[in-house]
Design an enzyme around this catalytic site. Structure first.
Site, PDB file in Angstrom:
ATOM      1  N   ASP A 107       2.938  20.536   7.135  1.00 26.38           N
ATOM      2  CA  ASP A 107       3.922  21.613   7.050  1.00 26.38           C
ATOM      3  C   ASP A 107       5.212  21.166   6.374  1.00 26.38           C
ATOM      4  OD1 ASP A 107       4.056  20.061   9.448  1.00 26.38           O
ATOM      5  OD2 ASP A 107       5.541  21.452  10.258  1.00 26.38           O
ATOM      6  N   ASP A 125       3.699   1.586  12.132  1.00 26.49           N
ATOM      7  CA  ASP A 125       2.500   0.907  11.637  1.00 26.49           C
ATOM      8  C   ASP A 125       2.327  -0.472  12.261  1.00 26.49           C
ATOM      9  OD1 ASP A 125       1.591   2.936  10.046  1.00 26.49           O
ATOM     10  OD2 ASP A 125       2.337   2.104   8.165  1.00 26.49           O
ATOM     11  N   ARG A 151      -4.771   9.876   3.038  1.00 31.35           N
ATOM     12  CA  ARG A 151      -3.693  10.814   3.338  1.00 31.35           C
ATOM     13  C   ARG A 151      -2.861  11.128   2.102  1.00 31.35           C
ATOM     14  NH1 ARG A 151      -1.878  14.622   6.974  1.00 31.35           N
ATOM     15  NH2 ARG A 151       0.383  14.689   7.002  1.00 31.35           N
ATOM     16  N   ASP A 155      -6.351   7.879   7.921  1.00 29.84           N
ATOM     17  CA  ASP A 155      -6.586   7.446   9.299  1.00 29.84           C
ATOM     18  C   ASP A 155      -6.374   8.582  10.287  1.00 29.84           C
ATOM     19  OD1 ASP A 155      -7.237   4.847   8.732  1.00 29.84           O
ATOM     20  OD2 ASP A 155      -5.190   4.093   8.933  1.00 29.84           O
ATOM     21  N   ARG A 169      -2.047  15.318  11.946  1.00 31.41           N
ATOM     22  CA  ARG A 169      -0.971  14.931  11.043  1.00 31.41           C
ATOM     23  C   ARG A 169      -0.743  16.108  10.096  1.00 31.41           C
ATOM     24  NH1 ARG A 169      -2.632   9.121   8.770  1.00 31.41           N
ATOM     25  NH2 ARG A 169      -0.429   8.949   8.292  1.00 31.41           N
ATOM     26  N   LYS A 204       0.834  -1.205   0.000  1.00 29.84           N
ATOM     27  CA  LYS A 204       0.000   0.000   0.000  1.00 29.84           C
ATOM     28  C   LYS A 204       0.868   1.255   0.000  1.00 29.84           C
ATOM     29  CE  LYS A 204      -2.908   2.614   3.270  1.00 29.84           C
ATOM     30  NZ  LYS A 204      -1.886   3.620   3.617  1.00 29.84           N
TER      31      LYS A 204
END
Length: 429
Positions: free
Chosen positions: A135, A318, A102, A126, A132, A31
C-alpha cells in the site's frame, strides 16, 4: 556467478561446530543496494550503466530475467553488470518472474515512469512477519498521478499523463521499498517532489548517489526529508555497489559465536554503527582499520543484551535472527524486540531443536543463553533465518544439517566459501 550456480543442485549444508573462526574475509556487494540500483538504471535514456561489485546471488539473476522480459539489454559477467539505456519495450512482468523476489515491485515505478503504464504481478520474496503489503508503494504512485488497481494477483498502473507530475509524499512509516519507488518516480517527473519520513538506510543513499550521477537532482541525502527536482533525462554511469552490511553482520556474528578473531574487510562504520555499539556493549573487542575494515579479537564471555530492531539508524530487523542465535551464547537473559515485523520467528523452532532456551512474548524474543547448542537437522524458511542457523551450527557440538538453501542463495553467493576460508568445517551436500 559460477560459485553460486555450482551449488544450485545441493540440498543442504553440513556444519561441524566448535571451530573458532580466524583470518581475513571480504564482504560482497549489498543485496539491498544492488536490486534498487538495477531498477533505477533502467530509467536512463542514454549510455550504458555499469554496476561493479555485484554480488553472486539469485536475486540478481531474478532481476536480470525481468530486464530480459521487458526488453532491457543487459550483460552480467562475474561482478560486473552492464545495463543499456532506453531499451524498455514491454510493460508486463508476469507472475513467474515477479514471485521470486520482493523487489520486483520496484519495476512498477520504472515502467509507469517510462511507458505510462505497467502490468506487474504481485511480488514474492521471503515470507516473514506476516503479510508485507504494497500500500505504501501505491500511495506513492498515486501522488504522481498514477491510477492503480489490483485484479487476480496483478497490479495495473496507468499514468494520467507523461511525464508524471511531482507531488508531496508523507509516509506513515519510513518504508524502505516505497521510498525507492518514490525516488524512481520523482526523478523524471515534472516539478518538485518532497518525500517526508523517508527511509534512511545506507542503501537508499547509495541509490541517491547513483541517480545524482545520472543527472537527477535529489537533495536531503542522509535525512528523512528528500527533495527531488524532476529532470528530462538520465544518463548511464559507472557505479560501485556498497558492501553488504547484513553480510558483514553475519560474518561478525559467526566470529563472535565461535570465540574467533580476524578482520572483516568491507565493514563501513557509518553503515554498521548500531551493530558496532551493541557488539561492544556485550563484550566484543573491536577496532577499525582504515575506513572500511574491522578487527575482532577473541572474547571469552559474551554479555546478554536488550535491543529493539527497526529501520535505520536502529539495529536492522534483518539482523534479528542472527542476534537471536548470538544471544544463545551470551550467559544470561537477552531480549530482542522487533518493531518492524510482528512475527519474524521462523528461526526459533529450529533453534529450539538445537537446545536453545527461547520464549516469544508478543514482538519480543527472550533468550536464556550460555548453554552449548547441539547439532541437529534444521530448515531455514527465509534468507536471514537460514544464515542464523548456519551461525548456530558453527557454535554447536556435533554436526548440524541446514536445509533451505534456496533462501540463503537469495542474499549470499559465497558465504560457505568465506566461512571455509576462516577455518569452519562446513560443506555443501
Amino acid at each position: 556467478m559460477k560459485s553460486q550456480l555450482e551449488n544450485q543442485t545441493k540440498t543442504k549444508i553440513k556444519v561441524n561446530g566448535r571451530f573458532p573462526l580466524q583470518g581475513t574475509v571480504d564482504v560482497d556487494g549489498a543485496k539491498n543496494a544492488v536490486l534498487p540500483l538495477i531498477a533505477a538504471a533502467c530509467l536512463a535514456t542514454d549510455g550504458v550503466t555499469t554496476l561493479e561489485n555485484v554480488p553472486a546471488i539469485s536475486d540478481v539473476h531474478a532481476m536480470t530475467s525481468i530486464m530480459d522480459k521487458i526488453g532491457v539489454l543487459n550483460n552480467l559477467e562475474n561482478t560486473i553488470l552492464r545495463i543499456e539505456s532506453n531499451t524498455i519495450k514491454s510493460e508486463h512482468i508476469p507472475q513467474h518472474l515477479a514471485a521470486p523476489l520482493r523487489q520486483s515491485i520496484l519495476f512498477l515505478g520504472v515502467l509507469v515512469t517510462t511507458l505510462g503504464e505497467a502490468k506487474v504481478a504481485l511480488p514474492g520474496g521471503d515470507k516473514i512477519g506476516g503479510n508485507r503489503p504494497i500500500d505504501f508503494h501505491i500511495d506513492a504512485l498515486n501522488a504522481f498521478g498514477v491510477d492503480i488497481s489490483i485484479d487476480d494477483g496483478v497490479i495495473y498502473a496507468k499514468a494520467k499523463k507523461l511525464p508524471l507530475t511531482g507531488g508531496r509524499i508523507t509516509f506513515r512509516y519510513p518504508s524502505f521499498g516505497a521510498t525507492i519507488t518514490a525516488l524512481i518516480s520523482a526523478t523524471l517527473a515534472e516539478g518538485v517532489t518532497v518525500i517526508e519520513n523517508a527511509a534512511m538506510e545506507p542503501e537508499i543513499f547509495d541509490l541517491i548517489n547513483m541517480l545524482n550521477k545520472m543527472g537527477a537532482k535529489i537533495n536531503g541525502s542522509g535525512t528523512n526529508r528528500l527533495t527531488v527536482e524532476g529532470v528530462q533525462k538520465l544518463i548511464g554511469v559507472m557505479h560501485k555497489v556498497i558492501p553488504d552490511r547484513i553480510e558483514a553482520g553475519t560474518l561478525l556474528t559467526a566470529m563472535a559465536m565461535t570465540n574467533g578473531s580476524g578482520t572483516i574487510k568491507g565493514f563501513i562504520p557509518g553503515h554498521n554503527q548500531p551493530l558496532l555499539n551493541l557488539c561492544r556493549n556485550i563484550g566484543l573487542e573491536l577496532s577499525m582499520i582504515g575506513n572500511d575494515s574491522i578487527c575482532i579479537k577473541k572474547t571469552d564471555a559474551l554479555l546478554p543484551f536488550n535491543v529493539t530492531t527497526g529501520s535505520f539508524p536502529s539495529v536492522s530487523s534483518d539482523l534479528q535472527p542472527l542476534l537471536t542465535s548470538m544471544a544463545t551464547q551470551c550467559k544470561g537473559e537477552s531480549i530482542i524486540t522487533d518493531s518492524v515485523y510482528n512475527d519474524r520467528f521462523n528461526h526459533i523452532p529450529e533453534l529450539l531443536r538445537m537446545g536453545a532456551n527461547i520464549q516469544v512474548k508478543g514482538r519480543s524474543i527472550h533468550i536464556l543463553g550460555g548453554e552449548i547448542l547441539k547439532g541437529s537437522t534444521v530448515t531455514g524458511k527465509d534468507l536471514r533465518a537460514t544464515s542464523s542457523l548456519i551461525c548456530a551450527g558453527l557454535a554447536a557440538t556435533g554436526s548440524t544439517f541446514v536445509y533451505g538453501l534456496e533462501h540463503l542463495h537469495r542474499g549470499h553467493g559465497n558465504l560457505v566459501k568465506k566461512l571455509l576460508s576462516l577455518g569452519a568445517s562446513i560443506r555443501y551436500e
